[in-house]
Design an enzyme around this catalytic site. Structure first.
Site: not given
Length: 222
Positions: A131, A174
């Site tokens: 990701s 993230k």
């Protein structure tokens, strides 16, 4: 199993705050000061975790006084014992660059880099998932994390843990964005969706473990 293993992520953050507050101020914090320092809106929620720390033998509390906390077992001492024989940055398990991944509380290996480069509290995590590939963080890399308390800055790459998931919580790597009434945890992969967390759930169930300090990639000749 050490006492450190028995603590949840939230309980460890309380112990760290209490010890650091005492170092700076020469006295223990009140429940409200702990809540303000860690972003916990309810003093009752703080009291719940203090009772757990008391039961596990990390602190004692005097009755009818707002500054009655006494540290019986230092969290820093238990961490030092866990890494005494290690030279380098402790690897604290695997971090998800994808869906949140359950984290561990104790080092399972050591990354052979100079710990003084990143500070005594820095730790490393193995990256699992894709990701964050557009930020140059690949599956199998190691990320070195600089721990801190409080809110991250916009666009920081952070380790965020959902303390309501799993025995020790589920962590993800993230970019952080604070939006109107919610938090967006943004992947660096155009094919993946962000994680949206309401402001209420963020305050109650999520904890920032630290921000990205470095990425380490091992060369594989095969």
């Amino acid at each position: 199993m050490s006492g450190h293993d028995e603590l949840s992520e939230r309980q460890r953050s309380l112990m760290t705050f209490i010890e650091e507050y005492f170092d700076v101020n020469g006295r223990p914090p009140t429940n409200r000061e702990i809540g303000n320092g860690l972003g916990i809106p309810s003093t009752g929620h703080v009291d719940y975790h203090l009772k757990a720390l008391e039961k596990k033998g990390f602190i004692s509390r005097a009755q009818r006084t707002s500054r009655g906390i006494r540290v019986l077992t230092s969290l820093r001492a238990t961490l030092d014992e866990a890494v005494t024989a290690l030279q380098g940055v402790p690897i604290m398990g695997t971090i998800a660059a994808g869906a949140p991944w359950e984290v561990t509380n104790t080092p399972d290996d050591v990354l052979d880099v100079n710990p003084q480069t990143f500070g005594a509290r820095a730790f490393a995590l193995r990256v699992k998932g894709k990701s964050m590939i557009e930020d140059g963080i690949l599956d199998g890399d190691y990320v070195i994390i600089d721990p801190f308390e409080g809110q991250p800055k916009m666009r920081d790459i952070i380790v965020a843990t959902n303390t309501a998931a799993g025995e020790h919580g589920a962590a993800t790597l993230k970019r952080f964005f604070k939006e109107d009434k919610r938090i967006r945890l943004q992947p660096a992969n155009s094919e993946m969706d962000p994680i949206f967390v309401s402001a209420r759930d963020w305050d109650r169930h999520w904890q920032v473990q630290g921000r990205l300090a470095a990425v380490i990639r091992m060369y594989d000749a095969n």
